[in-house]
Design an enzyme around this catalytic site. Structure first.
Site, mmCIF file in Angstrom:
data_model
loop_
_atom_site.group_PDB
_atom_site.id
_atom_site.type_symbol
_atom_site.label_atom_id
_atom_site.label_comp_id
_atom_site.label_asym_id
_atom_site.label_seq_id
_atom_site.Cartn_x
_atom_site.Cartn_y
_atom_site.Cartn_z
ATOM 1 N N LYS A 22 0.853 -1.197 0.000
ATOM 2 C CA LYS A 22 0.000 0.000 0.000
ATOM 3 C C LYS A 22 0.890 1.249 0.000
ATOM 4 O O LYS A 22 2.112 1.150 0.193
ATOM 5 C CB LYS A 22 -0.924 -0.021 1.217
ATOM 6 C CG LYS A 22 -0.200 -0.046 2.550
ATOM 7 C CD LYS A 22 -1.159 -0.297 3.712
ATOM 8 C CE LYS A 22 -0.391 -0.447 5.001
ATOM 9 N NZ LYS A 22 -1.256 -0.880 6.114
ATOM 10 N N TYR A 246 16.577 29.325 9.434
ATOM 11 C CA TYR A 246 15.357 30.062 9.762
ATOM 12 C C TYR A 246 15.115 30.084 11.264
ATOM 13 O O TYR A 246 15.316 29.081 11.948
ATOM 14 C CB TYR A 246 14.144 29.410 9.103
ATOM 15 C CG TYR A 246 14.047 29.665 7.619
ATOM 16 C CD1 TYR A 246 13.884 30.951 7.111
ATOM 17 C CD2 TYR A 246 14.095 28.602 6.723
ATOM 18 C CE1 TYR A 246 13.776 31.174 5.746
ATOM 19 C CE2 TYR A 246 13.988 28.811 5.363
ATOM 20 C CZ TYR A 246 13.822 30.104 4.871
ATOM 21 O OH TYR A 246 13.722 30.316 3.539
#
Ligand SMILES: *Cc1c(COP(=O)(O)O)cnc(C)c1O
Length: 349
Positions: A22, A246
């Site tokens: 899956k 950042y």
């Protein structure tokens, strides 16, 4: 993948194995996973369109839809492409009863033994079984459940033994093979062999070299199937007090050399990975510093004087267990694999 599948089969030699692919083969690519699992007895997944694609790619052995049909229309595809289908609720049975199916289809009746996601309660199981058995086109009905804590059998809230006890209660007297174990159940099959009798196992993550519990993949003899690698594309020498990235979240306490790696959250590297998450540079372990940005992340090269632009970086995979990176980032290897971004160039080894 083939090696890991062989490990799964060795763990549960009495059982047949579904290779679970899956979520695009846990991020590895559907076709690649299909080829890797050529020796599996069948393939199991969730997505109907990918199941159809497996048939188109030439997979002729069984295909199992682990959540079954999502609407009445899916029943037609199930019959057309000869999919095995899980059945977990009354609505699905009603769709099956209403359908005209002209070939024999095998179903997997799912019991809820305490996970409380999908499946019939033990006391409702026999009645659901009887409704399916009454349909003339239904072939074998496999009895299926899913464990919440197979990697921690003695879990204080719900033990594996309690789930098995409930399963045996609900399945009593019903014919058909049992399909019980995911990777965790498969890996622990040997210790559990007196209580856990699974005719089919459904290993997923272990086939991709990940482990579901706290133990390492290497301990189980599993090999990584996905290596996320990149390179250093720049370096910076900084002094005490300088910040990186950042938010200036990381501030140096001493002079440091920072390496900039061309990999960020747009590649599937988790943005929430904290300071200290292990990263391999030129085969040597170092650590993540500063915030992960979209296309880049930064590592400490202070102890790697020879590393520089072009140095090979492994974020996870060969030499850097994905479970360890996941643990540092507060998640599981499954999520990292599945989140690998489409822009990452795939090189087959
Ligand atoms: C995903 C899934 C599996 C495989 O689980 P792993 O922990 O990856 O081995 C097995 N069974 C069902 C029903 C699943 O949905």
């Amino acid at each position: 993948m083939n090696h890991n599948l062989a490990r799964a089969k060795a763990c549960a030699p009495q059982a047949k194995a579904w290779g679970v692919l899956k979520a695009n083969g846990y991020g590895h690519g559907l076709e690649r996973a299909m080829r890797g699992f050529a020796a599996a007895d069948g393939l199991a997944l969730i997505e109907f369109d990918n199941a159809v694609r497996l048939r188109e790619l030439g997979w002729s052995k069984p295909i199992l839809l682990l959540e079954g049909c999502f609407d009445a229309d899916d029943v037609r595809a199930m019959a057309q492409y000869d999919f095995n289908c899980a059945v977990h609720c009354d609505e699905q049975i009603a769709w099956l009863e209403a359908a005209e199916v002209k070939r024999t289809i095998h179903l997997h009746l799912k019991m809820n033994t305490g996970m409380n996601r999908l499946g019939f309660k033990p006391e409702a199981f026999a009645a659901a079984h009887a409704r399916l058995r009454a349909l003339p086109w239904v072939g074998e009905i496999t009895l299926m459940t899913h464990f919440a804590n197979a990697d921690e059998a003695g879990h204080p809230v719900l033990t594996l033994h309690e789930q098995i006890r409930r399963f045996n209660l609900g399945a009593a007297g019903l014919p058909g093979p049992y399909s019980l174990a995911n990777s965790a159940g498969t890996l622990h099959q040997v210790e559990l062999s007196d209580v856990l009798v699974s005719d089919w196992v459904r290993p997923g993550v272990m086939l991709y070299g990940g482990t579901p519990g706290g133990r390492s993949a290497a301990e189980f003899g599993l090999r990584p199937t996905m290596t996320l690698s990149s390179e250093i594309i720049g370096t910076q020498n900084i002094v005490a007090g300088d910040a990186v990235g950042y938010g200036s979240r990381f501030q140096a306490e001493r002079p440091m050399r920072i390496g900039v790696v061309a990999c960020g959250y747009a590649d599937g590297y988790p943005r929430h990975a904290p300071l200290g998450t292990p990263v391999l540079v030129d085969g040597v372990r170092t650590r993540l510093v500063g915030r992960v940005s979209m296309d880049m992340l930064t590592v400490d090269l202070s102890d790697l004087p020879n590393a520089g632009v072009g140095s090979k970086v492994v974020l996870w995979g060969e030499g850097m267990p994905i479970d360890e990176v996941a643990e540092a980032a507060g998640t599981i290897g499954y999520e990292l694999m599945c989140a690998l971004a489409p822009r990452v160039r795939v090189v087959e080894g």
